[in-house]
Design a protein around this motif. Structure first.
Motif: not given
Length: 304
Positions: A189-213
């Protein structure tokens, strides 16, 4: 700027001149890639000469011109949100025991130890602060990144931020599963009302793909760990397209290869410089003074 503000600011006007002072309390404007500054994130506040996660560490960060403080919060036995990193009081205070198993008044009586704490640390005159106290200390002066230590407390953290009307200057981070068919956080219910920062591990060779995801998350900033700094550079176009600022920890426990504070003190260009050259726009550090000195030397007083 508090969450109660309804002002709409045109970015062309906003960034037509050097960063305006009020942006120090606006997460989205500060995070925008239109802001050319490299952001300094003070881990658990500016604690070297105060105490981590303390009101004094917030004031010290503000005085030093830090862009954002990172703090840790969790609930006591009776449901009060306090700001402390460890599950127990032992390292950073005069108290003992597990925070979640102690009533607030017991936690409050424990006095904070200076610096990172420990058996030999001197005592301060400050008790463990509440989340509300930290946010009020920061109001209108500095942005705050909240690390909720236990997922069970996240709804209460969000309720507190919204109730205080301080959402504009708060960034809340959570881990995300890049392989999820649907990001459950979108349903909060708070999503979109409070800035949110996702955290994840960069997967080799897939960073651009995961950013689009993660595009549906509309993240102003992401915190990642990497195994090859070259992978960060592959995300430049997608980071630019989504207006996402890239955050890296150089804490000694962050495990991004040898891009850490200890090495940075001896070779700042090889650590902080290499990260900035790879497109990193925010660095969380325990060595705030050294990092600010390096920033000023490379980019001038504005950190640009």
């Amino acid at each position: 700027m508090s969450g109660a503000s309804n002002a709409i600011v045109d970015e062309e006007t906003l960034f037509a001149e050097p960063l305006k002072p009020f942006l120090a309390a606006d997460v989205k404007a500060l995070s925008s890639r239109r802001n050319p500054a490299i952001l300094t994130i003070a881990h658990r506040g500016f604690w070297r000469e105060t105490a981590e996660n303390s009101l004094a560490s917030v004031r010290a960060a503000i005085a030093a011109g830090v862009d954002m403080i990172e703090i840790d919060t969790q609930a006591t036995l009776d449901g009060r949100l306090v700001v402390i990193h460890d599950a127990t009081l032992d390292r950073t205070t005069t108290g003992t025991g597990t925070v979640a198993q102690l009533p607030f008044e017991t936690v409050r009586r424990a006095m904070l130890k200076t610096g990172a704490g420990g058996a030999d640390a001197a005592l301060t005159q400050e008790g463990v602060p509440t989340l509300e106290e930290i946010l009020e200390e920061a109001r209108g002066k500095i942005t705050v990144n909240i690390d909720t230590k236990f997922a069970r407390d996240l709804p209460q953290v969000m309720e507190t931020v919204l109730r205080l009307g301080i959402a504009d200057q708060v960034l809340v981070k959570t881990d995300i599963d890049l392989d999820a068919q649907h990001f459950d956080i979108l349903d909060a219910d708070w999503f979109g009302r409070i800035p949110h920062m996702p955290m994840f591990a960069v997967r080799p060779g897939r960073f651009a793909e995961d950013l689009a995801r993660i595009a549906p998350l509309s993240a102003p900033m992401i915190e990642v760990k990497f195994k090859d700094i070259a992978d960060l550079e592959t995300g430049h176009a997608e980071l630019e397209r989504q207006n996402i600022r890239l955050w890296i920890n150089t804490l000694d426990v962050s495990h991004c290869l040898d891009f850490n504070d200890t090495r940075a003190l001896a070779e700042p260009d090889a650590v902080w410089g290499a990260l900035v050259d790879a497109g990193v726009g925010a660095i969380q550090t325990d060595e705030v003074a050294a990092f600010r000195t390096w920033l000023n030397g490379r980019f001038g007083a504005e950190g640009k």
